[in-house]
Write a protein that holds these residues in place. Structure first.
Motif, short mmCIF file in Angstrom:
data_model
loop_
_atom_site.label_atom_id
_atom_site.label_comp_id
_atom_site.label_asym_id
_atom_site.label_seq_id
_atom_site.Cartn_x
_atom_site.Cartn_y
_atom_site.Cartn_z
N TRP A 82 0.79 -1.23 0.00
CA TRP A 82 0.00 0.00 0.00
C TRP A 82 0.82 1.28 0.00
O TRP A 82 0.39 2.26 -0.61
N PRO A 83 1.98 1.38 0.64
CA PRO A 83 2.70 2.67 0.60
C PRO A 83 3.05 3.13 -0.82
O PRO A 83 3.01 4.32 -1.12
N GLN A 84 3.35 2.18 -1.71
CA GLN A 84 3.64 2.55 -3.09
C GLN A 84 2.39 3.10 -3.79
O GLN A 84 2.48 3.99 -4.62
N LEU A 85 1.22 2.56 -3.43
CA LEU A 85 -0.04 3.07 -3.99
C LEU A 85 -0.26 4.52 -3.57
O LEU A 85 -0.71 5.35 -4.36
N VAL A 86 0.04 4.81 -2.32
CA VAL A 86 -0.11 6.19 -1.83
C VAL A 86 0.83 7.12 -2.58
O VAL A 86 0.43 8.21 -3.01
N GLU A 87 2.06 6.70 -2.75
CA GLU A 87 3.04 7.52 -3.47
C GLU A 87 2.57 7.81 -4.90
O GLU A 87 2.62 8.95 -5.36
N THR A 88 2.08 6.79 -5.58
CA THR A 88 1.56 6.97 -6.94
C THR A 88 0.37 7.93 -6.94
O THR A 88 0.27 8.82 -7.78
N TRP A 89 -0.54 7.75 -5.98
CA TRP A 89 -1.72 8.61 -5.88
C TRP A 89 -1.31 10.05 -5.64
O TRP A 89 -1.84 10.97 -6.28
N LEU A 90 -0.36 10.28 -4.74
CA LEU A 90 0.09 11.64 -4.45
C LEU A 90 0.71 12.30 -5.70
O LEU A 90 0.50 13.50 -5.93
N ARG A 91 1.41 11.53 -6.48
CA ARG A 91 1.95 12.06 -7.75
C ARG A 91 0.80 12.40 -8.70
O ARG A 91 0.82 13.43 -9.35
N THR A 92 -0.15 11.49 -8.80
CA THR A 92 -1.28 11.66 -9.72
C THR A 92 -2.06 12.93 -9.43
O THR A 92 -2.51 13.61 -10.36
N ILE A 93 -2.25 13.26 -8.15
CA ILE A 93 -3.02 14.46 -7.82
C ILE A 93 -2.13 15.70 -7.69
O ILE A 93 -2.61 16.77 -7.30
N GLY A 94 -0.85 15.56 -8.01
CA GLY A 94 0.06 16.71 -8.03
C GLY A 94 0.59 17.14 -6.68
O GLY A 94 1.12 18.25 -6.56
N MET A 95 0.50 16.29 -5.67
CA MET A 95 1.01 16.64 -4.35
C MET A 95 2.50 16.36 -4.21
O MET A 95 3.16 16.91 -3.34
N VAL A 96 3.02 15.44 -5.04
CA VAL A 96 4.42 15.08 -5.01
C VAL A 96 4.92 15.14 -6.45
O VAL A 96 4.25 14.66 -7.36
N SER A 97 6.09 15.72 -6.62
CA SER A 97 6.62 15.82 -7.99
C SER A 97 7.26 14.51 -8.41
O SER A 97 7.62 13.67 -7.59
N GLU A 98 7.41 14.35 -9.70
CA GLU A 98 8.00 13.13 -10.27
C GLU A 98 9.40 12.93 -9.84
O GLU A 98 10.26 13.50 -9.60
#
Length: 121
Positions: free
Chosen positions: A105-121
């Protein structure tokens, strides 16, 4: 992020009231599905932040219907929401590594945060 959330459905609020957590009667529509309707004390609007929901279906502490009720309320309010339900994992699995798929699950959160623009690539 709401990880194994609880006390979100009417059924959970009713259980809390029976335990003495609330001293007054809950008010909600008679037609409400108590398992899937949101606790009337919780207010979801278009201003509610994007939400990531995660829960195991075999959680014996907080019923998966709490996540489902919140998901429906968020969708109805137009709030971006992503939900992941796993068959196994129980409650309070946290970051502990196991042989179960929920461990990822932590990887899913990281992907989600990128998807919504909260974390940069």
């Amino acid at each position: 992020m709401a990880i194994y959330p609880g006390h979100l459905s009417i059924a959970a609020a009713e259980w809390d009231a029976k335990q003495g957590a609330r001293k007054f009667a809950l008010r909600y529509p008679a037609t409400a599905d108590n398992d899937l309707a949101l606790n009337p004390d919780l207010h979801v609007s278009g201003q509610t932040p994007p939400t990531f929901l995660l829960q195991a279906e075999d959680d014996r502490v907080d019923n998966v219907n709490d996540s489902l009720a919140y998901y429906v309320a968020l969708k109805n309010a137009g709030v971006p929401v992503e939900m992941h339900l796993y068959a196994q994992g129980g409650h309070a699995f946290g970051l502990r590594r196991t042989k179960l798929p929920i461990t990822g699950w932590p990887q899913l959160v990281e992907t989600w945060l990128r998807t919504i623009g909260m974390v940069s690539e």
